[in-house]
Design a protein around this motif. Structure first.
Motif, PDB file in Angstrom:
ATOM      1  N   GLN A 125      42.280  41.761 -46.538  1.00  0.00           N
ATOM      2  CA  GLN A 125      40.936  41.220 -46.762  1.00  0.00           C
ATOM      3  C   GLN A 125      39.872  42.095 -46.119  1.00  0.00           C
ATOM      4  OE1 GLN A 125      39.877  38.671 -48.669  1.00  0.00           O
ATOM      5  NE2 GLN A 125      37.810  39.317 -48.102  1.00  0.00           N
ATOM      6  N   SER A 126      40.141  42.558 -44.910  1.00  0.00           N
ATOM      7  CA  SER A 126      39.187  43.435 -44.213  1.00  0.00           C
ATOM      8  C   SER A 126      39.021  44.758 -44.954  1.00  0.00           C
ATOM      9  CB  SER A 126      39.666  43.691 -42.781  1.00  0.00           C
ATOM     10  OG  SER A 126      38.784  44.556 -42.109  1.00  0.00           O
ATOM     11  N   LEU A 169      32.111  47.577 -49.845  1.00  0.00           N
ATOM     12  CA  LEU A 169      30.853  48.107 -49.319  1.00  0.00           C
ATOM     13  C   LEU A 169      30.687  49.574 -49.688  1.00  0.00           C
ATOM     14  CD1 LEU A 169      30.660  46.524 -45.744  1.00  0.00           C
ATOM     15  CD2 LEU A 169      29.008  46.220 -47.596  1.00  0.00           C
ATOM     16  N   ALA A 170      31.778  50.347 -49.536  1.00  0.00           N
ATOM     17  CA  ALA A 170      31.718  51.774 -49.859  1.00  0.00           C
ATOM     18  C   ALA A 170      31.424  51.983 -51.341  1.00  0.00           C
ATOM     19  CB  ALA A 170      33.036  52.449 -49.476  1.00  0.00           C
ATOM     20  N   ARG A 205      39.185  52.298 -41.008  1.00  0.00           N
ATOM     21  CA  ARG A 205      38.278  53.344 -40.539  1.00  0.00           C
ATOM     22  C   ARG A 205      37.890  54.276 -41.675  1.00  0.00           C
ATOM     23  NH1 ARG A 205      41.525  54.528 -36.271  1.00  0.00           N
ATOM     24  NH2 ARG A 205      41.882  56.622 -37.052  1.00  0.00           N
ATOM     25  N   PHE A 206      38.853  54.579 -42.559  1.00  0.00           N
ATOM     26  CA  PHE A 206      38.545  55.444 -43.696  1.00  0.00           C
ATOM     27  C   PHE A 206      37.421  54.850 -44.539  1.00  0.00           C
ATOM     28  CE2 PHE A 206      39.376  55.510 -48.327  1.00  0.00           C
ATOM     29  CZ  PHE A 206      38.741  56.719 -48.596  1.00  0.00           C
ATOM     30  N   TYR A 207      37.561  53.581 -44.912  1.00  0.00           N
ATOM     31  CA  TYR A 207      36.540  52.960 -45.753  1.00  0.00           C
ATOM     32  C   TYR A 207      35.224  52.781 -44.992  1.00  0.00           C
ATOM     33  CZ  TYR A 207      39.868  52.141 -49.500  1.00  0.00           C
ATOM     34  OH  TYR A 207      40.778  52.328 -50.519  1.00  0.00           O
ATOM     35  N   PHE A 208      35.305  52.544 -43.684  1.00  0.00           N
ATOM     36  CA  PHE A 208      34.089  52.432 -42.886  1.00  0.00           C
ATOM     37  C   PHE A 208      33.341  53.771 -42.861  1.00  0.00           C
ATOM     38  CE2 PHE A 208      32.015  52.898 -38.688  1.00  0.00           C
ATOM     39  CZ  PHE A 208      31.046  51.912 -38.826  1.00  0.00           C
ATOM     40  N   TYR A 209      34.066  54.862 -42.611  1.00  0.00           N
ATOM     41  CA  TYR A 209      33.423  56.180 -42.600  1.00  0.00           C
ATOM     42  C   TYR A 209      32.859  56.536 -43.973  1.00  0.00           C
ATOM     43  CZ  TYR A 209      35.624  57.072 -38.043  1.00  0.00           C
ATOM     44  OH  TYR A 209      36.008  57.027 -36.731  1.00  0.00           O
ATOM     45  N   ALA A 227      28.969  57.184 -44.583  1.00  0.00           N
ATOM     46  CA  ALA A 227      28.538  58.478 -45.130  1.00  0.00           C
ATOM     47  C   ALA A 227      27.592  58.261 -46.308  1.00  0.00           C
ATOM     48  CB  ALA A 227      29.751  59.303 -45.549  1.00  0.00           C
ATOM     49  N   TRP A 228      27.922  57.322 -47.205  1.00  0.00           N
ATOM     50  CA  TRP A 228      27.055  57.049 -48.344  1.00  0.00           C
ATOM     51  C   TRP A 228      25.779  56.326 -47.926  1.00  0.00           C
ATOM     52  CZ3 TRP A 228      26.884  59.701 -52.373  1.00  0.00           C
ATOM     53  CH2 TRP A 228      28.035  60.228 -52.963  1.00  0.00           C
ATOM     54  N   TYR A 229      25.878  55.461 -46.931  1.00  0.00           N
ATOM     55  CA  TYR A 229      24.703  54.747 -46.433  1.00  0.00           C
ATOM     56  C   TYR A 229      23.646  55.744 -45.946  1.00  0.00           C
ATOM     57  CZ  TYR A 229      21.845  52.011 -43.165  1.00  0.00           C
ATOM     58  OH  TYR A 229      20.786  51.445 -42.499  1.00  0.00           O
TER      59      TYR A 229
END
Length: 360
Positions: A175-176, A183-184, A227-231, A235-237
């Motif tokens: 889920q996380s 978001l990405a 962490r991969f999806y967060f980064y 990066a896109w943000y």
């Protein structure tokens, strides 16, 4: 490529095979003495020799195959090629190896060899957890539940509780990951629709909607995949906000996390390559020439390893390399050198053009 050819999946699959894969299929198809003249092998040879799919030519060159048999024959050939590719590539793909262990455990379970199946699933559980293949881990846990339900033991209650906890933890992790992945994707989609933020309204959208959601994860202890999806999202943000320095920073962290866990490159090689695409473009936009050239050199070296994984890795890494090399020519003003790449790029497009998409 014509519309007729696009509909012929088996023809497209055959045209994607390299010499080693074709040779492996022929060995697989003729492994039994009587298969040398099998109709699907004849059909394979016929399709392999054609530049464009033409059903009339196929029927003419393969008189043993009747028109009404052809659809089923193509479907059978398609399946046999995929089986041969799976057998060829399983030793080079951790994901395929894991699925193979689950299949073997299922066979042992169906044979009533519960202890063997349980032992195999225990190993698969460890492998899936270490490489964060959580959806596959759920499949393993479910099969383990079936094995333990039949092979009843005195500590069944304890085992059932432990299994339930593992399922809950794995579902929370999935889920996380899904939330961060979404978001990405939404930020990348926003970039495609909007480009860069051009007004205060655009910045408000980023700051009021996306920033609070991303800040929640910035304070958490994240798994590798999270962490991969967060980064990627960060990066896109910052890219949409026209903040290339921060976009570059998260692209660099993206690559660094893979360098610290090299075993994950084979499992998530496409995600790793996307990081280099972001990193190289960020340095190009900031005009960091020396750093750009060094990173490009590093990626050229890395692509020799990643590119051996499969055809998709070759296609993606070459697309990134061509883009970066053209950007290097622009930074240097060496436009004649860029012209020398035209032939290579043309050859690349002829081979992969129908498969390509804009790579982020």
């Amino acid at each position: 490529m014509s519309q007729t050819e696009k509909r012929e999946n088996v023809f497209e699959l055959i045209k994607s095979l390299n010499k080693a894969e074709k040779r492996n299929f022929k060995l697989y198809a003729t492994r039994l003495g009587g298969n040398g003249d099998a109709k699907f092998v004849t059909l394979f040879d016929c399709l392999d020799s054609m530049d464009e799919y033409d059903e009339a030519k196929v029927l003419h060159r393969c008189p043993a195959i009747k028109k009404q048999q052809l659809p089923n024959m193509k479907a059978h050939l398609h399946r046999q090629i995929l089986i041969s590719l799976r057998l060829l590539n399983v030793h080079h793909s951790p994901a395929l190896q894991l699925r193979e262990q689950i299949d073997f455990a299922r066979i042992l379970f169906d044979k009533g060899l519960y202890a063997q199946a349980d032992k195999l699933l225990d190993k698969a559980t460890v492998q899936a957890a270490e490489t964060e293949q959580y959806e596959t881990l759920l499949s393993i846990i479910e099969l383990q539940r079936q094995v333990k339900a039949i092979a009843v033991s005195g500590d069944m209650t304890v085992e059932a509780a432990a299994t339930n906890r593992r399922v809950e933890q794995t579902c929370e992790e999935i889920q996380s990951i899904n939330t961060l992945s979404n978001l990405a994707v939404r930020l990348y989609s926003l970039h495609l629709q909007l480009g860069y933020a051009r007004s205060q309204k655009d910045l408000d959208l980023l700051n009021l909607y996306f920033k609070p959601k991303l800040d929640m994860y910035a304070r958490r202890d994240l798994s590798f995949t999270e962490r991969f999806y967060f980064y990627q999202a960060m990066a896109w943000y910052h890219y949409v906000r026209h903040n290339f320095a921060y976009s570059y920073r998260y692209g660099r962290a993206w690559i660094y996390m893979f360098d610290r866990r090299p075993e994950m490159k084979e499992i998530m090689y496409d995600s790793y390559l996307r990081g280099y695409s972001r990193l190289l473009e960020g340095m190009y936009l900031m005009r960091k020439y020396k750093l750009f050239v060094k990173t490009l050199t590093d990626f050229e070296e890395e692509s020799r390893t990643i590119g051996t994984l499969n055809e998709n890795a070759v296609m993606i890494s070459q697309q990134i390399l061509f883009t970066a090399r053209l950007n290097k020519c622009i930074l240097e003003g060496s436009f004649k050198e860029g012209l020398w790449m035209v032939r290579s790029i043309d050859s690349y497009l002829k081979r992969y053009g129908h498969q390509l998409t804009v790579y982020d």
